[in-house]
Design an enzyme around this catalytic site. Structure first.
Site, PDB file in Angstrom:
ATOM      1  N   ASP A  35       0.859  -1.183   0.000  1.00  0.00           N
ATOM      2  CA  ASP A  35       0.000   0.000   0.000  1.00  0.00           C
ATOM      3  C   ASP A  35       0.897   1.235   0.000  1.00  0.00           C
ATOM      4  OD1 ASP A  35       1.106   0.225   2.516  1.00  0.00           O
ATOM      5  OD2 ASP A  35      -0.786   0.332   3.588  1.00  0.00           O
ATOM      6  N   ASP A  64       1.388   4.699   2.368  1.00  0.00           N
ATOM      7  CA  ASP A  64       0.973   5.308   3.632  1.00  0.00           C
ATOM      8  C   ASP A  64       1.342   6.786   3.663  1.00  0.00           C
ATOM      9  OD1 ASP A  64       0.484   2.609   5.169  1.00  0.00           O
ATOM     10  OD2 ASP A  64       2.472   2.418   4.270  1.00  0.00           O
ATOM     11  N   ASP A  79      -3.269   4.353   2.805  1.00  0.00           N
ATOM     12  CA  ASP A  79      -3.611   4.679   4.200  1.00  0.00           C
ATOM     13  C   ASP A  79      -3.315   6.150   4.441  1.00  0.00           C
ATOM     14  OD1 ASP A  79      -4.258   2.072   4.779  1.00  0.00           O
ATOM     15  OD2 ASP A  79      -2.355   1.598   5.766  1.00  0.00           O
TER      16      ASP A  79
END
Ligand code: CTP
Ligand code: MN
Ligand code: MN
Length: 510
Positions: free
Chosen positions: A343, A345, A434
């Site tokens: 992902d 962040d 995120d």
């Protein structure tokens, strides 16, 4: 900057002055007096060595013909760190501990730049304990390698991505994961710690003698190391990789939103592959799992750095539309220098904003992306932050910041290369993102907490608790003896509060 490619420098050596002649008479001015280079001939060859020496001298570097005590940097090609260390031992060089041992790629970059460039983990054949973040290429005095004790805490070790013990750490990670799937926390942690400590070693383990003095290696771990040294693989790892439960859990947890509980349930129900689960009419999926299945292919193919940079542009644009003074920092694995991640962040904070501004930012950003059709999934978690609460004692505790777990639609044309992971017809890729919003006072703690790695964070907390009688979490550091919260403006200050040497983000890949 002078970035002339090597090939074009070649013909210059035909100038009257012969390379051989420069050996005795350094006809070039020395511009960088703090560096004394020595180029290792071993595995490089005489011609290439002479060629590189000449180039470096032409750029103002001091390059010695012979190895002597004045040498500060040894440059080698096709040699591992332990090759060079071994060679040094044979040369009987007592000052070996004060030398930088570098790959030729560093010298080539220096020659290209016309000046010393920063030495990073990828250049260093032997990780240096006190390698600092600054681009200061000066030699540093360090204690001899042999007497440097390796700390049992990851936060006292420098762990770059330059792992020379993959063969062992990969095996330990499989075993740790298998214990995690079987909810055996103790064994899981033991293997994760073992993997972590080996990742920090500047050399490859080739015999059991190399494991002497290394902490976190219990008997079980040592048995596996021994087996891998002898047979090239571990029978236990092989058994785990062929184990049906392990394979199923690995597959099920690869779906966004699927954890151990769900995996256990599906395994017990007899499922062994995803397509049967996907098409089963009796199963109920959470919103997260539905998104996980819908974008499965995109999400399991890792996020590249180019994609992360493109997402960063999207995040900055959206955040600045509402809070122009906000700072947006990419955290997680990419901040530690990883080239891929599961992902991207981000930590967002703003010096001037009111509590209300802060609270409204993420909802506004989400709303904007929704209107633009970029939002594939989101889960907004409101802040449960209470300013004067004690930091949490749990090593793996979640923080109280407002945060959002999303899946964004990233159009291929926004990515540098333009065609990363492109499929026919589909013009975008689903990316997990995120976002964390933190109060300005907490930003250093939040940054430290969200940079990871998880093992590094665990050990920071463990160290704070056991060695300093302090409690550290993503918001604050509390000194139990003095009964005060310790303020910090930067990560450096937090390390200083803890009495730790500063470790750069790219050295936190524990
Ligand atoms: N983190 C946290 N609280 C959470 C989730 C994550 O404090 N609820 C921290 C962890 O310390 C972790 C970091 O944020 O190290 C980033 O988490 P994650 O994205 O899961 O891991 P990465 O290290 O970025 O790895 P990857 O590249 O696979 O994303
Ligand atoms: Mn991440
Ligand atoms: Mn993350």
């Amino acid at each position: 900057m002078d970035t002339m490619p090597m090939a074009r420098m070649g013909p210059r050596k035909k100038k009257p002055r012969q390379m051989g002649a420069s050996m005795a008479s350094p006809a070039h001015d020395i511009k960088f007096r703090d560096l004394v280079l020595y180029i290792l001939e071993r595995k490089m060859g005489t011609t290439r060595r002479a060629f590189l020496m000449e180039l470096a001298r032409r750029k103002g570097f001091r390059v010695e013909n012979e190895l002597s005590d004045s040498v500060t940097h040894i440059v080698a090609e096709n040699n591992s760190g332990s090759d060079v260390l071994e060679w040094l031992q044979v040369q009987n060089i007592k000052a070996s501990s004060q030398l930088e041992l570098l790959d030729v790629s560093w010298l080539i970059e220096c020659i290209g730049a016309g000046k010393p460039v920063e030495m990073t983990g990828k250049h260093q054949l032997v990780a240096r304990r006190d390698f600092s973040a600054s681009s200061n290429p000066e030699p540093q005095k360090i204690p001899p390698l042999a007497v440097q004790k390796i700390s049992p805490y990851a936060c006292q070790r420098r762990t770059t991505l330059n792992n020379c013990n993959h063969i062992f750490t990969d095996a330990f990670e499989v075993l740790a994961e298998n214990y995690e799937f079987r909810e055996n926390e103790g064994c899981c942690l033991a293997f994760m710690r073992a993997a972590s400590v080996l990742k920090s070693l500047p050399f490859t383990i080739i015999s059991m003698k190399d494991t002497e003095g290394i902490p976190c290696l219990g008997d079980k771990v040592k048995c596996i190391i021994e087996e891998i040294i002898e047979d090239g693989q571990s029978s236990e790892v092989k058994a785990v990789l062929n184990d049906e439960r392990y394979q199923s859990f690995k597959l099920f947890t690869s779906v966004f939103g699927v954890g151990l509980k769900t995996s256990e349930k599906w395994f017990r129900m007899g499922f062994r592959n995803l397509s049967n689960i996907r098409s089963d009419k009796t199963l109920k999926f959470t919103r997260m799992q539905k998104a996980g299945f819908l974008y499965y292919e995109d999400l399991v193919s890792c996020v590249t750095r180019a994609e992360a940079e493109a997402v960063s542009v999207l995040v900055n644009e959206a955040v600045w539309a509402f809070l122009p003074d906000a700072s947006v920092t990419m955290t997680g694995g990419f901040r530690r220098g990883k080239k891929i991640g599961h992902d991207v962040d981000f930590l967002i904070t703003s010096p001037e904003s009111t509590e209300e501004d802060e609270q409204q930012l993420l909802p506004k950003v989400i709303n904007l992306w929704e209107r633009k059709g970029l939002l594939l999934y989101y889960d907004l978690m409101e802040s449960t932050f209470e300013k004067f609460k004690l930091p949490s004692r749990k090593v793996d505790a979640l923080d109280h910041f407002q945060k959002c777990f999303l899946i964004l639609k990233l159009h291929h044309q926004r990515v540098d290369s333009g065609k990363s992971g492109q499929q026919e017809g589909k013009t975008w890729k689903a990316i997990r993102v995120d976002l964390v919003m933190c109060p300005y006072e907490c930003r250093a703690y939040a940054l430290l907490g969200w940079t990871g790695s998880r093992q590094f964070e665990r050990d920071l907390r463990r160290y704070a608790t056991h060695e300093r009688k302090m409690i550290l979490d993503n918001h604050a550091l509390y000194d139990k003896t003095k009964r005060i919260f310790l303020k910090a403006e930067s990560e450096e200050e937090i390390f200083a509060h803890l009495g730790l040497d500063y470790i750069d983000p790219w050295e936190r890949n524990a």
